[in-house]
Motif scaffolding. Structure first.
Motif, mmCIF file in Angstrom:
data_model
loop_
_atom_site.group_PDB
_atom_site.id
_atom_site.type_symbol
_atom_site.label_atom_id
_atom_site.label_comp_id
_atom_site.label_asym_id
_atom_site.label_seq_id
_atom_site.Cartn_x
_atom_site.Cartn_y
_atom_site.Cartn_z
ATOM 1 N N ALA A 51 -11.553 -47.517 16.585
ATOM 2 C CA ALA A 51 -10.216 -48.137 16.616
ATOM 3 C C ALA A 51 -9.166 -47.214 16.005
ATOM 4 C CB ALA A 51 -10.242 -49.470 15.885
ATOM 5 N N LEU A 52 -9.579 -46.387 15.043
ATOM 6 C CA LEU A 52 -8.656 -45.450 14.395
ATOM 7 C C LEU A 52 -8.602 -44.104 15.118
ATOM 8 C CD1 LEU A 52 -9.668 -46.056 10.654
ATOM 9 C CD2 LEU A 52 -7.624 -46.926 11.832
ATOM 10 N N ASP A 53 -9.399 -43.967 16.169
ATOM 11 C CA ASP A 53 -9.519 -42.708 16.913
ATOM 12 C C ASP A 53 -9.945 -41.566 15.987
ATOM 13 O OD1 ASP A 53 -9.511 -41.208 19.251
ATOM 14 O OD2 ASP A 53 -7.418 -40.562 18.976
ATOM 15 N N VAL A 54 -10.960 -41.866 15.172
ATOM 16 C CA VAL A 54 -11.516 -40.890 14.234
ATOM 17 C C VAL A 54 -12.913 -40.511 14.696
ATOM 18 C CG1 VAL A 54 -12.366 -40.549 11.877
ATOM 19 C CG2 VAL A 54 -10.172 -41.694 12.260
ATOM 20 N N ASP A 55 -13.138 -39.215 14.844
ATOM 21 C CA ASP A 55 -14.459 -38.706 15.208
ATOM 22 C C ASP A 55 -15.084 -38.149 13.933
ATOM 23 O OD1 ASP A 55 -16.661 -37.850 16.652
ATOM 24 O OD2 ASP A 55 -15.735 -35.919 17.157
ATOM 25 N N ALA A 56 -16.164 -38.793 13.463
ATOM 26 C CA ALA A 56 -16.745 -38.387 12.179
ATOM 27 C C ALA A 56 -18.256 -38.492 12.229
ATOM 28 C CB ALA A 56 -16.194 -39.274 11.063
ATOM 29 N N THR A 57 -18.899 -37.784 11.319
ATOM 30 C CA THR A 57 -20.340 -37.859 11.161
ATOM 31 C C THR A 57 -20.652 -38.985 10.179
ATOM 32 O OG1 THR A 57 -20.522 -35.481 11.512
ATOM 33 C CG2 THR A 57 -22.417 -36.579 10.502
ATOM 34 N N LEU A 58 -21.552 -39.889 10.584
ATOM 35 C CA LEU A 58 -21.915 -41.041 9.765
ATOM 36 C C LEU A 58 -23.355 -40.940 9.293
ATOM 37 C CD1 LEU A 58 -20.456 -43.944 11.966
ATOM 38 C CD2 LEU A 58 -19.379 -42.816 10.025
ATOM 39 N N ILE A 59 -23.597 -41.456 8.092
ATOM 40 C CA ILE A 59 -24.960 -41.581 7.583
ATOM 41 C C ILE A 59 -25.071 -42.946 6.916
ATOM 42 C CG2 ILE A 59 -24.395 -40.466 5.384
ATOM 43 C CD1 ILE A 59 -27.261 -39.325 5.374
ATOM 44 N N ALA A 60 -26.180 -43.625 7.136
ATOM 45 C CA ALA A 60 -26.389 -44.937 6.523
ATOM 46 C C ALA A 60 -26.687 -44.767 5.038
ATOM 47 C CB ALA A 60 -27.524 -45.674 7.216
ATOM 48 N N TYR A 61 -26.015 -45.557 4.221
ATOM 49 C CA TYR A 61 -26.276 -45.595 2.785
ATOM 50 C C TYR A 61 -26.177 -47.055 2.356
ATOM 51 C CZ TYR A 61 -26.127 -44.711 -2.224
ATOM 52 O OH TYR A 61 -26.410 -44.711 -3.573
ATOM 53 N N HIS A 62 -27.320 -47.656 2.062
ATOM 54 C CA HIS A 62 -27.357 -49.073 1.705
ATOM 55 C C HIS A 62 -28.507 -49.305 0.738
ATOM 56 C CE1 HIS A 62 -30.558 -49.026 4.663
ATOM 57 N NE2 HIS A 62 -29.690 -48.612 5.574
ATOM 58 N N GLU A 63 -28.674 -50.548 0.290
ATOM 59 C CA GLU A 63 -29.650 -50.835 -0.766
ATOM 60 C C GLU A 63 -31.081 -50.466 -0.385
ATOM 61 O OE1 GLU A 63 -30.162 -55.009 -1.733
ATOM 62 O OE2 GLU A 63 -29.350 -55.580 0.215
ATOM 63 N N HIS A 64 -31.400 -50.419 0.922
ATOM 64 C CA HIS A 64 -32.769 -50.139 1.334
ATOM 65 C C HIS A 64 -33.096 -48.650 1.385
ATOM 66 C CE1 HIS A 64 -33.115 -54.366 2.107
ATOM 67 N NE2 HIS A 64 -32.093 -54.322 2.944
ATOM 68 N N VAL A 86 -17.979 -45.922 2.278
ATOM 69 C CA VAL A 86 -17.326 -47.148 2.739
ATOM 70 C C VAL A 86 -18.355 -48.267 2.794
ATOM 71 C CG1 VAL A 86 -15.623 -45.877 4.119
ATOM 72 C CG2 VAL A 86 -17.698 -46.721 5.219
ATOM 73 N N SER A 87 -17.872 -49.496 2.667
ATOM 74 C CA SER A 87 -18.722 -50.656 2.893
ATOM 75 C C SER A 87 -18.335 -51.241 4.252
ATOM 76 C CB SER A 87 -18.544 -51.688 1.775
ATOM 77 O OG SER A 87 -17.230 -52.190 1.783
ATOM 78 N N SER A 95 -20.462 -55.814 -5.064
ATOM 79 C CA SER A 95 -21.663 -56.415 -4.469
ATOM 80 C C SER A 95 -22.395 -55.448 -3.547
ATOM 81 C CB SER A 95 -21.325 -57.717 -3.734
ATOM 82 O OG SER A 95 -21.128 -58.756 -4.655
ATOM 83 N N ASP A 96 -22.436 -54.165 -3.881
ATOM 84 C CA ASP A 96 -23.286 -53.215 -3.160
ATOM 85 C C ASP A 96 -23.730 -52.120 -4.133
ATOM 86 O OD1 ASP A 96 -20.657 -51.486 -1.302
ATOM 87 O OD2 ASP A 96 -21.673 -50.802 -3.080
ATOM 88 N N PRO A 97 -24.699 -51.287 -3.728
ATOM 89 C CA PRO A 97 -25.310 -50.348 -4.686
ATOM 90 C C PRO A 97 -24.546 -49.052 -4.906
ATOM 91 C CG PRO A 97 -26.386 -50.129 -2.569
ATOM 92 C CD PRO A 97 -25.358 -51.230 -2.418
ATOM 93 N N LEU A 101 -24.410 -44.262 -6.949
ATOM 94 C CA LEU A 101 -23.970 -42.981 -6.412
ATOM 95 C C LEU A 101 -22.812 -42.433 -7.244
ATOM 96 C CD1 LEU A 101 -24.152 -40.755 -4.291
ATOM 97 C CD2 LEU A 101 -22.688 -42.169 -2.796
ATOM 98 N N VAL A 102 -21.893 -43.300 -7.634
ATOM 99 C CA VAL A 102 -20.783 -42.872 -8.494
ATOM 100 C C VAL A 102 -21.322 -42.327 -9.807
ATOM 101 C CG1 VAL A 102 -18.790 -43.678 -9.831
ATOM 102 C CG2 VAL A 102 -19.078 -44.409 -7.445
#
Length: 199
Positions: A51-64, A86-87, A95-97, A101-102
């Motif tokens: 929606a923002l017309d941003v082409d970026a590399t993503l990696i999953a980072y979550h509690e699991h 980002v969440s 309410s996320d892990p 990381l910080v």
């Protein structure tokens, strides 16, 4: 348009909680300019970026996967890469892990900065009509009734507006326990914040 290459480090980026137009210019520029975006769900973040017309590399980072992923992210930032955290919606670390990381970045003397923006906690608080001079964010109450009642008993004496997250399915039982344990006090329930059917 972004400003180009960012300094290596962690950029904590708040994303819309419902209304896409709540993204800040700075957040959009940062998402465009970082080397990598660490996100809860790559599909959700992918839709925002499209929606923002941003082409970026993503990696999953979550509690699991956080324990496995964190050292790799730290190593990349130590090499000078810029990473946005980002969440799925709102301000990361609520309410996320992400706080781990910080902390790891701080321990490694890596730049950490925040791009403030949308927050369900703050939106719900200011819409409630309840006192905002003192508040306590309590997160999600436990799903098991006995544990939830213990948690509520632990916050009952706090002299401030209490802010909770709860699923629609569990809300009636949770409200009943709150009325029982927290006693007669004003309350507000908000959902679909910033969206078309906000209540």
């Amino acid at each position: 348009m972004g400003e180009g290459k960012l300094e290596g480090g962690l950029y904590i980026v708040a994303t819309p909680i419902g209304n896409l137009r709540d993204i800040t210019f700075r957040a959009a520029d940062t998402l465009r300019d970082v080397d990598l975006i660490a996100c809860e769900d790559t599909r959700m973040t992918g839709r925002l970026l499209a929606a923002l017309d941003v082409d970026a590399t993503l990696i999953a980072y979550h509690e699991h996967n956080a324990e496995r992923s964190r050292p790799r992210l730290i190593m990349r930032m130590q090499r000078g890469e810029s990473i946005a955290l980002v969440s799925d919606a709102g301000t990361p670390l609520i309410s996320d892990p992400g706080y781990k990381l910080v902390r790891a970045c701080q321990d490694a003397d890596i730049l950490v900065t925040v791009l403030p923006g949308p927050s369900a906690v703050m939106a719900g608080l200011v819409l409630s009509g309840l006192p905002t001079d003192r508040f306590q964010f309590c997160g999600f109450p436990p799903s098991r009734r006995s544990a939830r009642k213990r948690m509520l008993s632990g916050v009952a004496a706090i002299g401030a507006t209490l802010v909770f997250f709860e699923s629609a399915r569990r809300l009636p039982a949770c409200l009943a326990d709150m009325a029982d344990i927290l006693g007669p006090r004003e309350a507000s329930v908000a959902r679909e914040l910033t969206k078309l059917h906000e209540e």
